[in-house]
Scaffold this motif. Structure first.
Motif, short mmCIF file in Angstrom:
data_model
loop_
_atom_site.label_atom_id
_atom_site.label_comp_id
_atom_site.label_asym_id
_atom_site.label_seq_id
_atom_site.Cartn_x
_atom_site.Cartn_y
_atom_site.Cartn_z
N MET A 1 0.84 -1.17 0.00
CA MET A 1 0.00 0.00 0.00
C MET A 1 0.89 1.24 0.00
N GLN A 2 0.51 2.20 -0.81
CA GLN A 2 1.17 3.50 -0.83
C GLN A 2 0.10 4.55 -0.55
N TRP A 3 0.54 5.69 -0.04
CA TRP A 3 -0.39 6.77 0.22
C TRP A 3 0.28 8.10 -0.08
N GLU A 4 -0.56 9.07 -0.34
CA GLU A 4 -0.10 10.42 -0.63
C GLU A 4 -1.18 11.38 -0.14
N ARG A 5 -0.75 12.52 0.38
CA ARG A 5 -1.70 13.55 0.81
C ARG A 5 -1.61 14.73 -0.13
N THR A 6 -2.77 15.19 -0.57
CA THR A 6 -2.84 16.42 -1.34
C THR A 6 -3.89 17.31 -0.69
N GLU A 7 -3.90 18.54 -1.10
CA GLU A 7 -4.86 19.52 -0.59
C GLU A 7 -5.60 20.10 -1.80
N ARG A 8 -6.92 20.07 -1.74
CA ARG A 8 -7.73 20.64 -2.84
C ARG A 8 -8.88 21.42 -2.25
N ASP A 9 -8.90 22.70 -2.52
CA ASP A 9 -9.99 23.56 -2.09
C ASP A 9 -10.26 23.47 -0.59
N GLY A 10 -9.19 23.42 0.20
CA GLY A 10 -9.33 23.36 1.66
C GLY A 10 -9.66 21.99 2.22
N MET A 14 -6.39 11.97 1.18
CA MET A 14 -5.43 10.89 1.36
C MET A 14 -5.70 9.88 0.25
N HIS A 15 -4.80 9.83 -0.73
CA HIS A 15 -4.92 8.90 -1.85
C HIS A 15 -4.23 7.59 -1.49
N LEU A 16 -4.94 6.50 -1.64
CA LEU A 16 -4.37 5.17 -1.40
C LEU A 16 -4.19 4.45 -2.72
N SER A 17 -3.12 3.67 -2.82
CA SER A 17 -2.92 2.83 -4.00
C SER A 17 -2.28 1.52 -3.56
N GLY A 18 -2.37 0.54 -4.43
CA GLY A 18 -1.81 -0.77 -4.10
C GLY A 18 -2.85 -1.65 -3.45
N TYR A 19 -2.43 -2.38 -2.43
CA TYR A 19 -3.30 -3.32 -1.74
C TYR A 19 -3.20 -3.06 -0.25
N LEU A 20 -4.35 -2.90 0.41
CA LEU A 20 -4.38 -2.65 1.85
C LEU A 20 -4.63 -3.98 2.56
N GLY A 21 -3.55 -4.60 2.98
CA GLY A 21 -3.62 -5.89 3.64
C GLY A 21 -3.35 -5.80 5.13
N ARG A 22 -3.39 -6.95 5.76
CA ARG A 22 -3.17 -7.03 7.21
C ARG A 22 -1.84 -6.39 7.61
N GLU A 23 -0.79 -6.64 6.83
CA GLU A 23 0.52 -6.11 7.18
C GLU A 23 0.61 -4.60 7.00
N ASP A 24 -0.34 -4.01 6.28
CA ASP A 24 -0.34 -2.56 6.05
C ASP A 24 -1.29 -1.81 6.99
N ALA A 25 -2.11 -2.52 7.72
CA ALA A 25 -3.15 -1.87 8.53
C ALA A 25 -2.57 -0.87 9.53
N HIS A 26 -1.53 -1.26 10.23
CA HIS A 26 -0.94 -0.36 11.23
C HIS A 26 -0.31 0.86 10.56
#
Length: 105
Positions: A1-10, A14-26
């Motif tokens: 899982m990868q993530w990125e934060r952007t700001e749009r109009d206030g 949080m954009h997520l990509s990839g796979y959100l599995g058990r090992e990524d939860a924390h």
């Protein structure tokens, strides 16, 4: 899982990509805490870049949504824990719809 934060109009997104599995939860929970600490307004969790998630990944996302958050980009995938979450301020089909709704609120 990868993530990125952007700001749009206030709105913090949080954009997520990839796979959100058990090992990524924390790591996901920590990343969302970071986004919350840097957000001045509403937060949208954009899941459109996710290829999928495990049961533990959905639990982590629904636990994170206990504080007000909007969710978008489920792309027709079943996410009963997220869509039934009382703290979600909305579930939207895409980011533009979420941003338009939050801007008018």
């Amino acid at each position: 899982m990868q993530w990125e934060r952007t700001e749009r109009d206030g709105v913090s997104v949080m954009h997520l990509s990839g796979y959100l599995g058990r090992e990524d939860a924390h790591r996901f929970e920590g990343a969302l805490d970071w986004v919350r600490s840097h957000a001045d307004g509403p937060i949208v969790l954009d899941m459109s870049g996710l290829l999928g998630w495990s049961d533990e990944g959905e639990i982590a996302a629904s636990n994170a949504a206990r504080a007000p958050i909007a969710v978008c980009g489920l792309r027709g995938r079943a996410a009963p824990l997220l869509t039934g979450c009382a703290a979600c301020v909305g579930t939207y089909p895409d980011l533009d719809t979420a941003l338009a709704s939050l801007a008018s609120a």
